[in-house]
Design a protein around this motif. Structure first.
Motif, PDB file in Angstrom:
ATOM      1  N   SER A 229      17.409   8.527  -3.518  1.00 24.44           N
ATOM      2  CA  SER A 229      16.724   7.397  -3.936  1.00 24.44           C
ATOM      3  C   SER A 229      16.809   7.835  -5.592  1.00 24.44           C
ATOM      4  O   SER A 229      16.179   8.388  -5.753  1.00 24.44           O
ATOM      5  CB  SER A 229      15.388   6.856  -3.241  1.00 24.44           C
ATOM      6  OG  SER A 229      15.562   7.065  -1.940  1.00 24.44           O
ATOM      7  N   THR A 230      16.453   6.606  -6.746  1.00 30.24           N
ATOM      8  CA  THR A 230      15.929   6.623  -7.674  1.00 30.24           C
ATOM      9  C   THR A 230      15.250   5.861  -8.051  1.00 30.24           C
ATOM     10  O   THR A 230      14.684   4.879  -6.735  1.00 30.24           O
ATOM     11  CB  THR A 230      17.566   6.547  -9.262  1.00 30.24           C
ATOM     12  OG1 THR A 230      18.198   4.599  -8.208  1.00 30.24           O
ATOM     13  CG2 THR A 230      19.007   7.110  -8.067  1.00 30.24           C
ATOM     14  N   GLY A 231      14.877   5.211  -9.355  1.00 30.97           N
ATOM     15  CA  GLY A 231      13.408   4.109  -9.983  1.00 30.97           C
ATOM     16  C   GLY A 231      14.264   2.826  -9.766  1.00 30.97           C
ATOM     17  O   GLY A 231      13.592   1.919  -9.360  1.00 30.97           O
ATOM     18  N   SER A 232      15.596   2.964  -9.572  1.00 30.39           N
ATOM     19  CA  SER A 232      16.542   1.629  -9.710  1.00 30.39           C
ATOM     20  C   SER A 232      17.197   1.175  -8.037  1.00 30.39           C
ATOM     21  O   SER A 232      17.144   0.073  -7.817  1.00 30.39           O
ATOM     22  CB  SER A 232      17.287   1.147 -10.447  1.00 30.39           C
ATOM     23  OG  SER A 232      18.196   1.926 -10.243  1.00 30.39           O
ATOM     24  N   ALA A 233      17.113   2.221  -7.216  1.00 28.26           N
ATOM     25  CA  ALA A 233      18.098   2.123  -6.135  1.00 28.26           C
ATOM     26  C   ALA A 233      17.232   2.903  -5.187  1.00 28.26           C
ATOM     27  O   ALA A 233      17.228   4.193  -4.686  1.00 28.26           O
ATOM     28  CB  ALA A 233      19.354   2.088  -6.115  1.00 28.26           C
ATOM     29  N   ALA A 234      16.716   2.855  -3.747  1.00 25.91           N
ATOM     30  CA  ALA A 234      15.661   3.558  -2.895  1.00 25.91           C
ATOM     31  C   ALA A 234      17.125   3.502  -1.699  1.00 25.91           C
ATOM     32  O   ALA A 234      17.394   1.903  -1.598  1.00 25.91           O
ATOM     33  CB  ALA A 234      14.600   2.826  -2.291  1.00 25.91           C
ATOM     34  N   ILE A 235      17.127   4.721  -1.147  1.00 30.45           N
ATOM     35  CA  ILE A 235      17.943   5.288  -0.247  1.00 30.45           C
ATOM     36  C   ILE A 235      16.906   4.946   0.848  1.00 30.45           C
ATOM     37  O   ILE A 235      16.513   6.387   1.339  1.00 30.45           O
ATOM     38  CB  ILE A 235      19.053   6.213  -0.061  1.00 30.45           C
ATOM     39  CG1 ILE A 235      19.707   6.085  -1.233  1.00 30.45           C
ATOM     40  CG2 ILE A 235      19.724   6.665   1.057  1.00 30.45           C
ATOM     41  CD1 ILE A 235      20.630   4.686  -1.351  1.00 30.45           C
ATOM     42  N   THR A 236      17.214   4.472   2.395  1.00 23.56           N
ATOM     43  CA  THR A 236      16.478   4.970   3.549  1.00 23.56           C
ATOM     44  C   THR A 236      17.008   4.639   4.557  1.00 23.56           C
ATOM     45  O   THR A 236      18.130   4.137   4.687  1.00 23.56           O
ATOM     46  CB  THR A 236      15.292   3.454   3.687  1.00 23.56           C
ATOM     47  OG1 THR A 236      15.916   2.374   3.526  1.00 23.56           O
ATOM     48  CG2 THR A 236      14.776   3.392   2.695  1.00 23.56           C
ATOM     49  N   PRO A 237      17.042   5.434   6.062  1.00 24.56           N
ATOM     50  CA  PRO A 237      18.080   5.021   6.900  1.00 24.56           C
ATOM     51  C   PRO A 237      18.054   2.964   6.908  1.00 24.56           C
ATOM     52  O   PRO A 237      17.799   2.873   6.934  1.00 24.56           O
ATOM     53  CB  PRO A 237      17.231   5.976   8.216  1.00 24.56           C
ATOM     54  CG  PRO A 237      16.112   7.226   6.994  1.00 24.56           C
ATOM     55  CD  PRO A 237      15.328   5.691   6.249  1.00 24.56           C
ATOM     56  N   GLY A 238      19.280   3.342   8.030  1.00 23.06           N
ATOM     57  CA  GLY A 238      19.882   2.315   7.821  1.00 23.06           C
ATOM     58  C   GLY A 238      21.355   1.607   7.801  1.00 23.06           C
ATOM     59  O   GLY A 238      21.620   2.308   7.390  1.00 23.06           O
ATOM     60  N   PRO A 239      21.368   0.648   8.642  1.00 20.89           N
ATOM     61  CA  PRO A 239      23.121  -0.074   8.263  1.00 20.89           C
ATOM     62  C   PRO A 239      23.751  -0.498   6.408  1.00 20.89           C
ATOM     63  O   PRO A 239      22.796  -0.462   5.698  1.00 20.89           O
ATOM     64  CB  PRO A 239      23.485  -0.415   8.347  1.00 20.89           C
ATOM     65  CG  PRO A 239      21.964  -1.346   8.600  1.00 20.89           C
ATOM     66  CD  PRO A 239      20.936  -0.416   8.943  1.00 20.89           C
ATOM     67  N   TYR A 240      24.401   0.298   5.903  1.00 20.41           N
ATOM     68  CA  TYR A 240      24.599  -0.021   4.167  1.00 20.41           C
ATOM     69  C   TYR A 240      26.370  -0.608   4.313  1.00 20.41           C
ATOM     70  O   TYR A 240      26.940  -0.164   5.382  1.00 20.41           O
ATOM     71  CB  TYR A 240      24.749   1.008   3.465  1.00 20.41           C
ATOM     72  CG  TYR A 240      23.697   1.565   3.225  1.00 20.41           C
ATOM     73  CD1 TYR A 240      22.773   0.880   1.982  1.00 20.41           C
ATOM     74  CD2 TYR A 240      22.906   2.235   4.332  1.00 20.41           C
ATOM     75  CE1 TYR A 240      21.694   1.046   1.468  1.00 20.41           C
ATOM     76  CE2 TYR A 240      21.245   2.413   3.719  1.00 20.41           C
ATOM     77  CZ  TYR A 240      21.037   2.413   2.888  1.00 20.41           C
ATOM     78  OH  TYR A 240      19.534   2.652   2.147  1.00 20.41           O
ATOM     79  N   THR A 241      27.012  -1.117   3.507  1.00 19.09           N
ATOM     80  CA  THR A 241      28.629  -1.391   2.896  1.00 19.09           C
ATOM     81  C   THR A 241      28.741  -1.002   1.978  1.00 19.09           C
ATOM     82  O   THR A 241      27.526  -0.899   0.788  1.00 19.09           O
ATOM     83  CB  THR A 241      28.970  -3.122   3.250  1.00 19.09           C
ATOM     84  OG1 THR A 241      27.722  -3.631   2.487  1.00 19.09           O
ATOM     85  CG2 THR A 241      28.398  -3.389   4.831  1.00 19.09           C
ATOM     86  N   LEU A 242      30.138  -0.539   1.534  1.00 18.48           N
ATOM     87  CA  LEU A 242      30.167  -0.237   0.048  1.00 18.48           C
ATOM     88  C   LEU A 242      31.822  -0.479   0.525  1.00 18.48           C
ATOM     89  O   LEU A 242      32.076  -1.368   1.348  1.00 18.48           O
ATOM     90  CB  LEU A 242      31.165   1.246   0.261  1.00 18.48           C
ATOM     91  CG  LEU A 242      31.884   1.380  -1.007  1.00 18.48           C
ATOM     92  CD1 LEU A 242      30.789   3.814  -1.050  1.00 18.48           C
ATOM     93  CD2 LEU A 242      33.204   1.579  -1.214  1.00 18.48           C
ATOM     94  N   ALA A 243      32.361  -1.344  -0.685  1.00 17.59           N
ATOM     95  CA  ALA A 243      33.183  -2.426  -1.444  1.00 17.59           C
ATOM     96  C   ALA A 243      33.416  -1.947  -2.935  1.00 17.59           C
ATOM     97  O   ALA A 243      32.744  -1.390  -4.031  1.00 17.59           O
ATOM     98  CB  ALA A 243      33.225  -3.917  -1.590  1.00 17.59           C
TER      99      ALA A 243
END
Length: 384
Positions: free
Chosen positions: A348-362
């Motif tokens: 996690s950063t000040g502008s993007a929190a990483i929490t458990p769950g589904p994600y996508t990458l493009a």
């Protein structure tokens, strides 16, 4: 905000204005005003510091300056100016922005010298203080209350020999300056100032010009493109510098895939490229681990490319959030596969929190997005 040290993290507020620095302010004033109550000033300010955030610490210190400068009111600002070390270097300043120890000085001007009969002296003091700590926040109060007179001063600052004062001219008029009040002016009010500064030899100045344009681009990107195009035709600035300003100014729009921004920078939005499906090394990484991925890019032409990647949360329980990251700028050659690869830290950063769950990458090439790959972030492993 915090900073890492060998003993842990120290909040910015405790670095910026702490008891030692409050004491230094008092001693510097005492050197030019022997009657200044050093002990009383330090005692009162330091007692309040623990409960205050940074901006409130600045305000509390400037209020104490106002209360303890036991001279005629019209002499207080002169005392504060004379208390400054002879040069920024003598003050121990090793960066362009300055030391927070001097942030209360321009705040003092904005709070206690923002009056019609003191205006000229106040506006003369701010460029002096900005050499020790950037004064753009204070200037904005003057722009709102005395726009005509302050704009004249800002125009003078844009021509100053000191690059820090020239930068103040641009920075103080940014439409969306962080942590500062908005100014009650049209978003293009600062363009005449930027017209004087975009070819400045100082990167500190041109970075501010670019940031100023990026603020404008939030609501009027076409105006920013028109301004950049106009500057391009004047030939006052070399291509490398204009490209730097344009990339910084259009950064948000580039992340959004705006075709016109890519076109200005020489990247074809509809570039004839093929991107293979993204391969993710581990589709179930944990918070704090690295997401390793790659893809191959193929083209039939020689093409300049600006490549980013987009990580999106994909939870049905919350609003979808996207974060765009820079991957590379390169030139693709026909018949030669280009490998696009990255090891992305899932923290996690000040502008993007990483929490458990589904994600996508493009993958996004010249603003054009290619099909997503899915992954699922697991909870961080417990510390044993």
């Amino acid at each position: 905000m915090t900073t890492g040290t060998a003993t842990g993290k120290i909040p910015l507020k405790d670095q910026a204005l702490n008891p030692e620095r409050i004491g230094r302010i008092a001693r510097e004033i005492h050197a030019v005003l022997p009657g200044f109550n050093v002990d009383g000033f330090i005692r009162e300010v330091v007692a309040d510091l623990p409960s205050l955030e940074l901006k409130d610490r600045i305000a509390r210190t400037s209020r104490a300056l106002h209360e303890h400068l036991s001279v005629a009111a019209d002499e207080a600002l002169d005392v504060l100016v004379r208390s400054l070390p002879a040069t920024p270097q003598a003050a121990g300043i090793t960066n362009d922005f300055g030391l927070h120890i001097y942030s209360p000085h321009s705040d003092f001007v904005a709070r206690y010298w923002r009056t019609a009969h003191r205006l000229d002296r106040a506006l003369s003091a701010l460029p002096i203080f900005t050499r020790y700590f950037s004064a753009e926040d204070a200037v904005r109060y003057f722009l709102n209350d005395f726009p005509e007179e302050t704009l004249k001063a800002v125009n003078r600052w844009a021509q100053d020999p000191d690059y820090r004062i020239r930068r103040l001219a641009s920075e103080s008029m940014r439409p969306r300056l962080p942590w500062s009040p908005r100014i009650s002016m049209p978003i293009d009010a600062g363009l005449p100032i930027l017209d004087q500064l975009y070819a400045d030899p100082s990167r500190y100045v041109t970075q501010s010009v670019a940031n100023h344009l990026r603020d404008i681009a939030i609501s009027d990107p076409h105006l920013v493109l028109a301004t950049l195009t106009r500057w391009q035709t004047t030939r006052r600035v070399d291509e490398k510098q204009l490209t730097f300003i344009a990339r910084e100014a259009l950064k948000t729009r580039l992340k959004e895939g705006w075709a016109a921004a890519y076109q200005f920078l020489g990247y074809a939005h509809d570039a004839p490229v093929e991107v293979t499906p993204v391969r993710i090394q581990c589709a179930s990484p944990r918070v704090g681990e690295r997401l390793v991925f790659n893809a191959e890019l193929l083209t039939r032409e020689t093409l300049p490319l600006h490549v980013t990647y987009v990580i999106s949360s994909n939870s049905t329980r919350a609003k979808r959030r996207e974060k765009v990251y820079f991957l590379c700028r390169t030139t693709a050659e026909p018949g030669r596969n280009l490998t696009l690869a990255k090891s992305h830290h899932l923290r996690s950063t000040g502008s993007a929190a990483i929490t458990p769950g589904p994600y996508t990458l493009a993958i996004q090439v010249n603003g054009r997005r290619y099909p997503e790959a899915c992954f699922h972030v697991l909870s961080q492993s417990p510390v044993s």
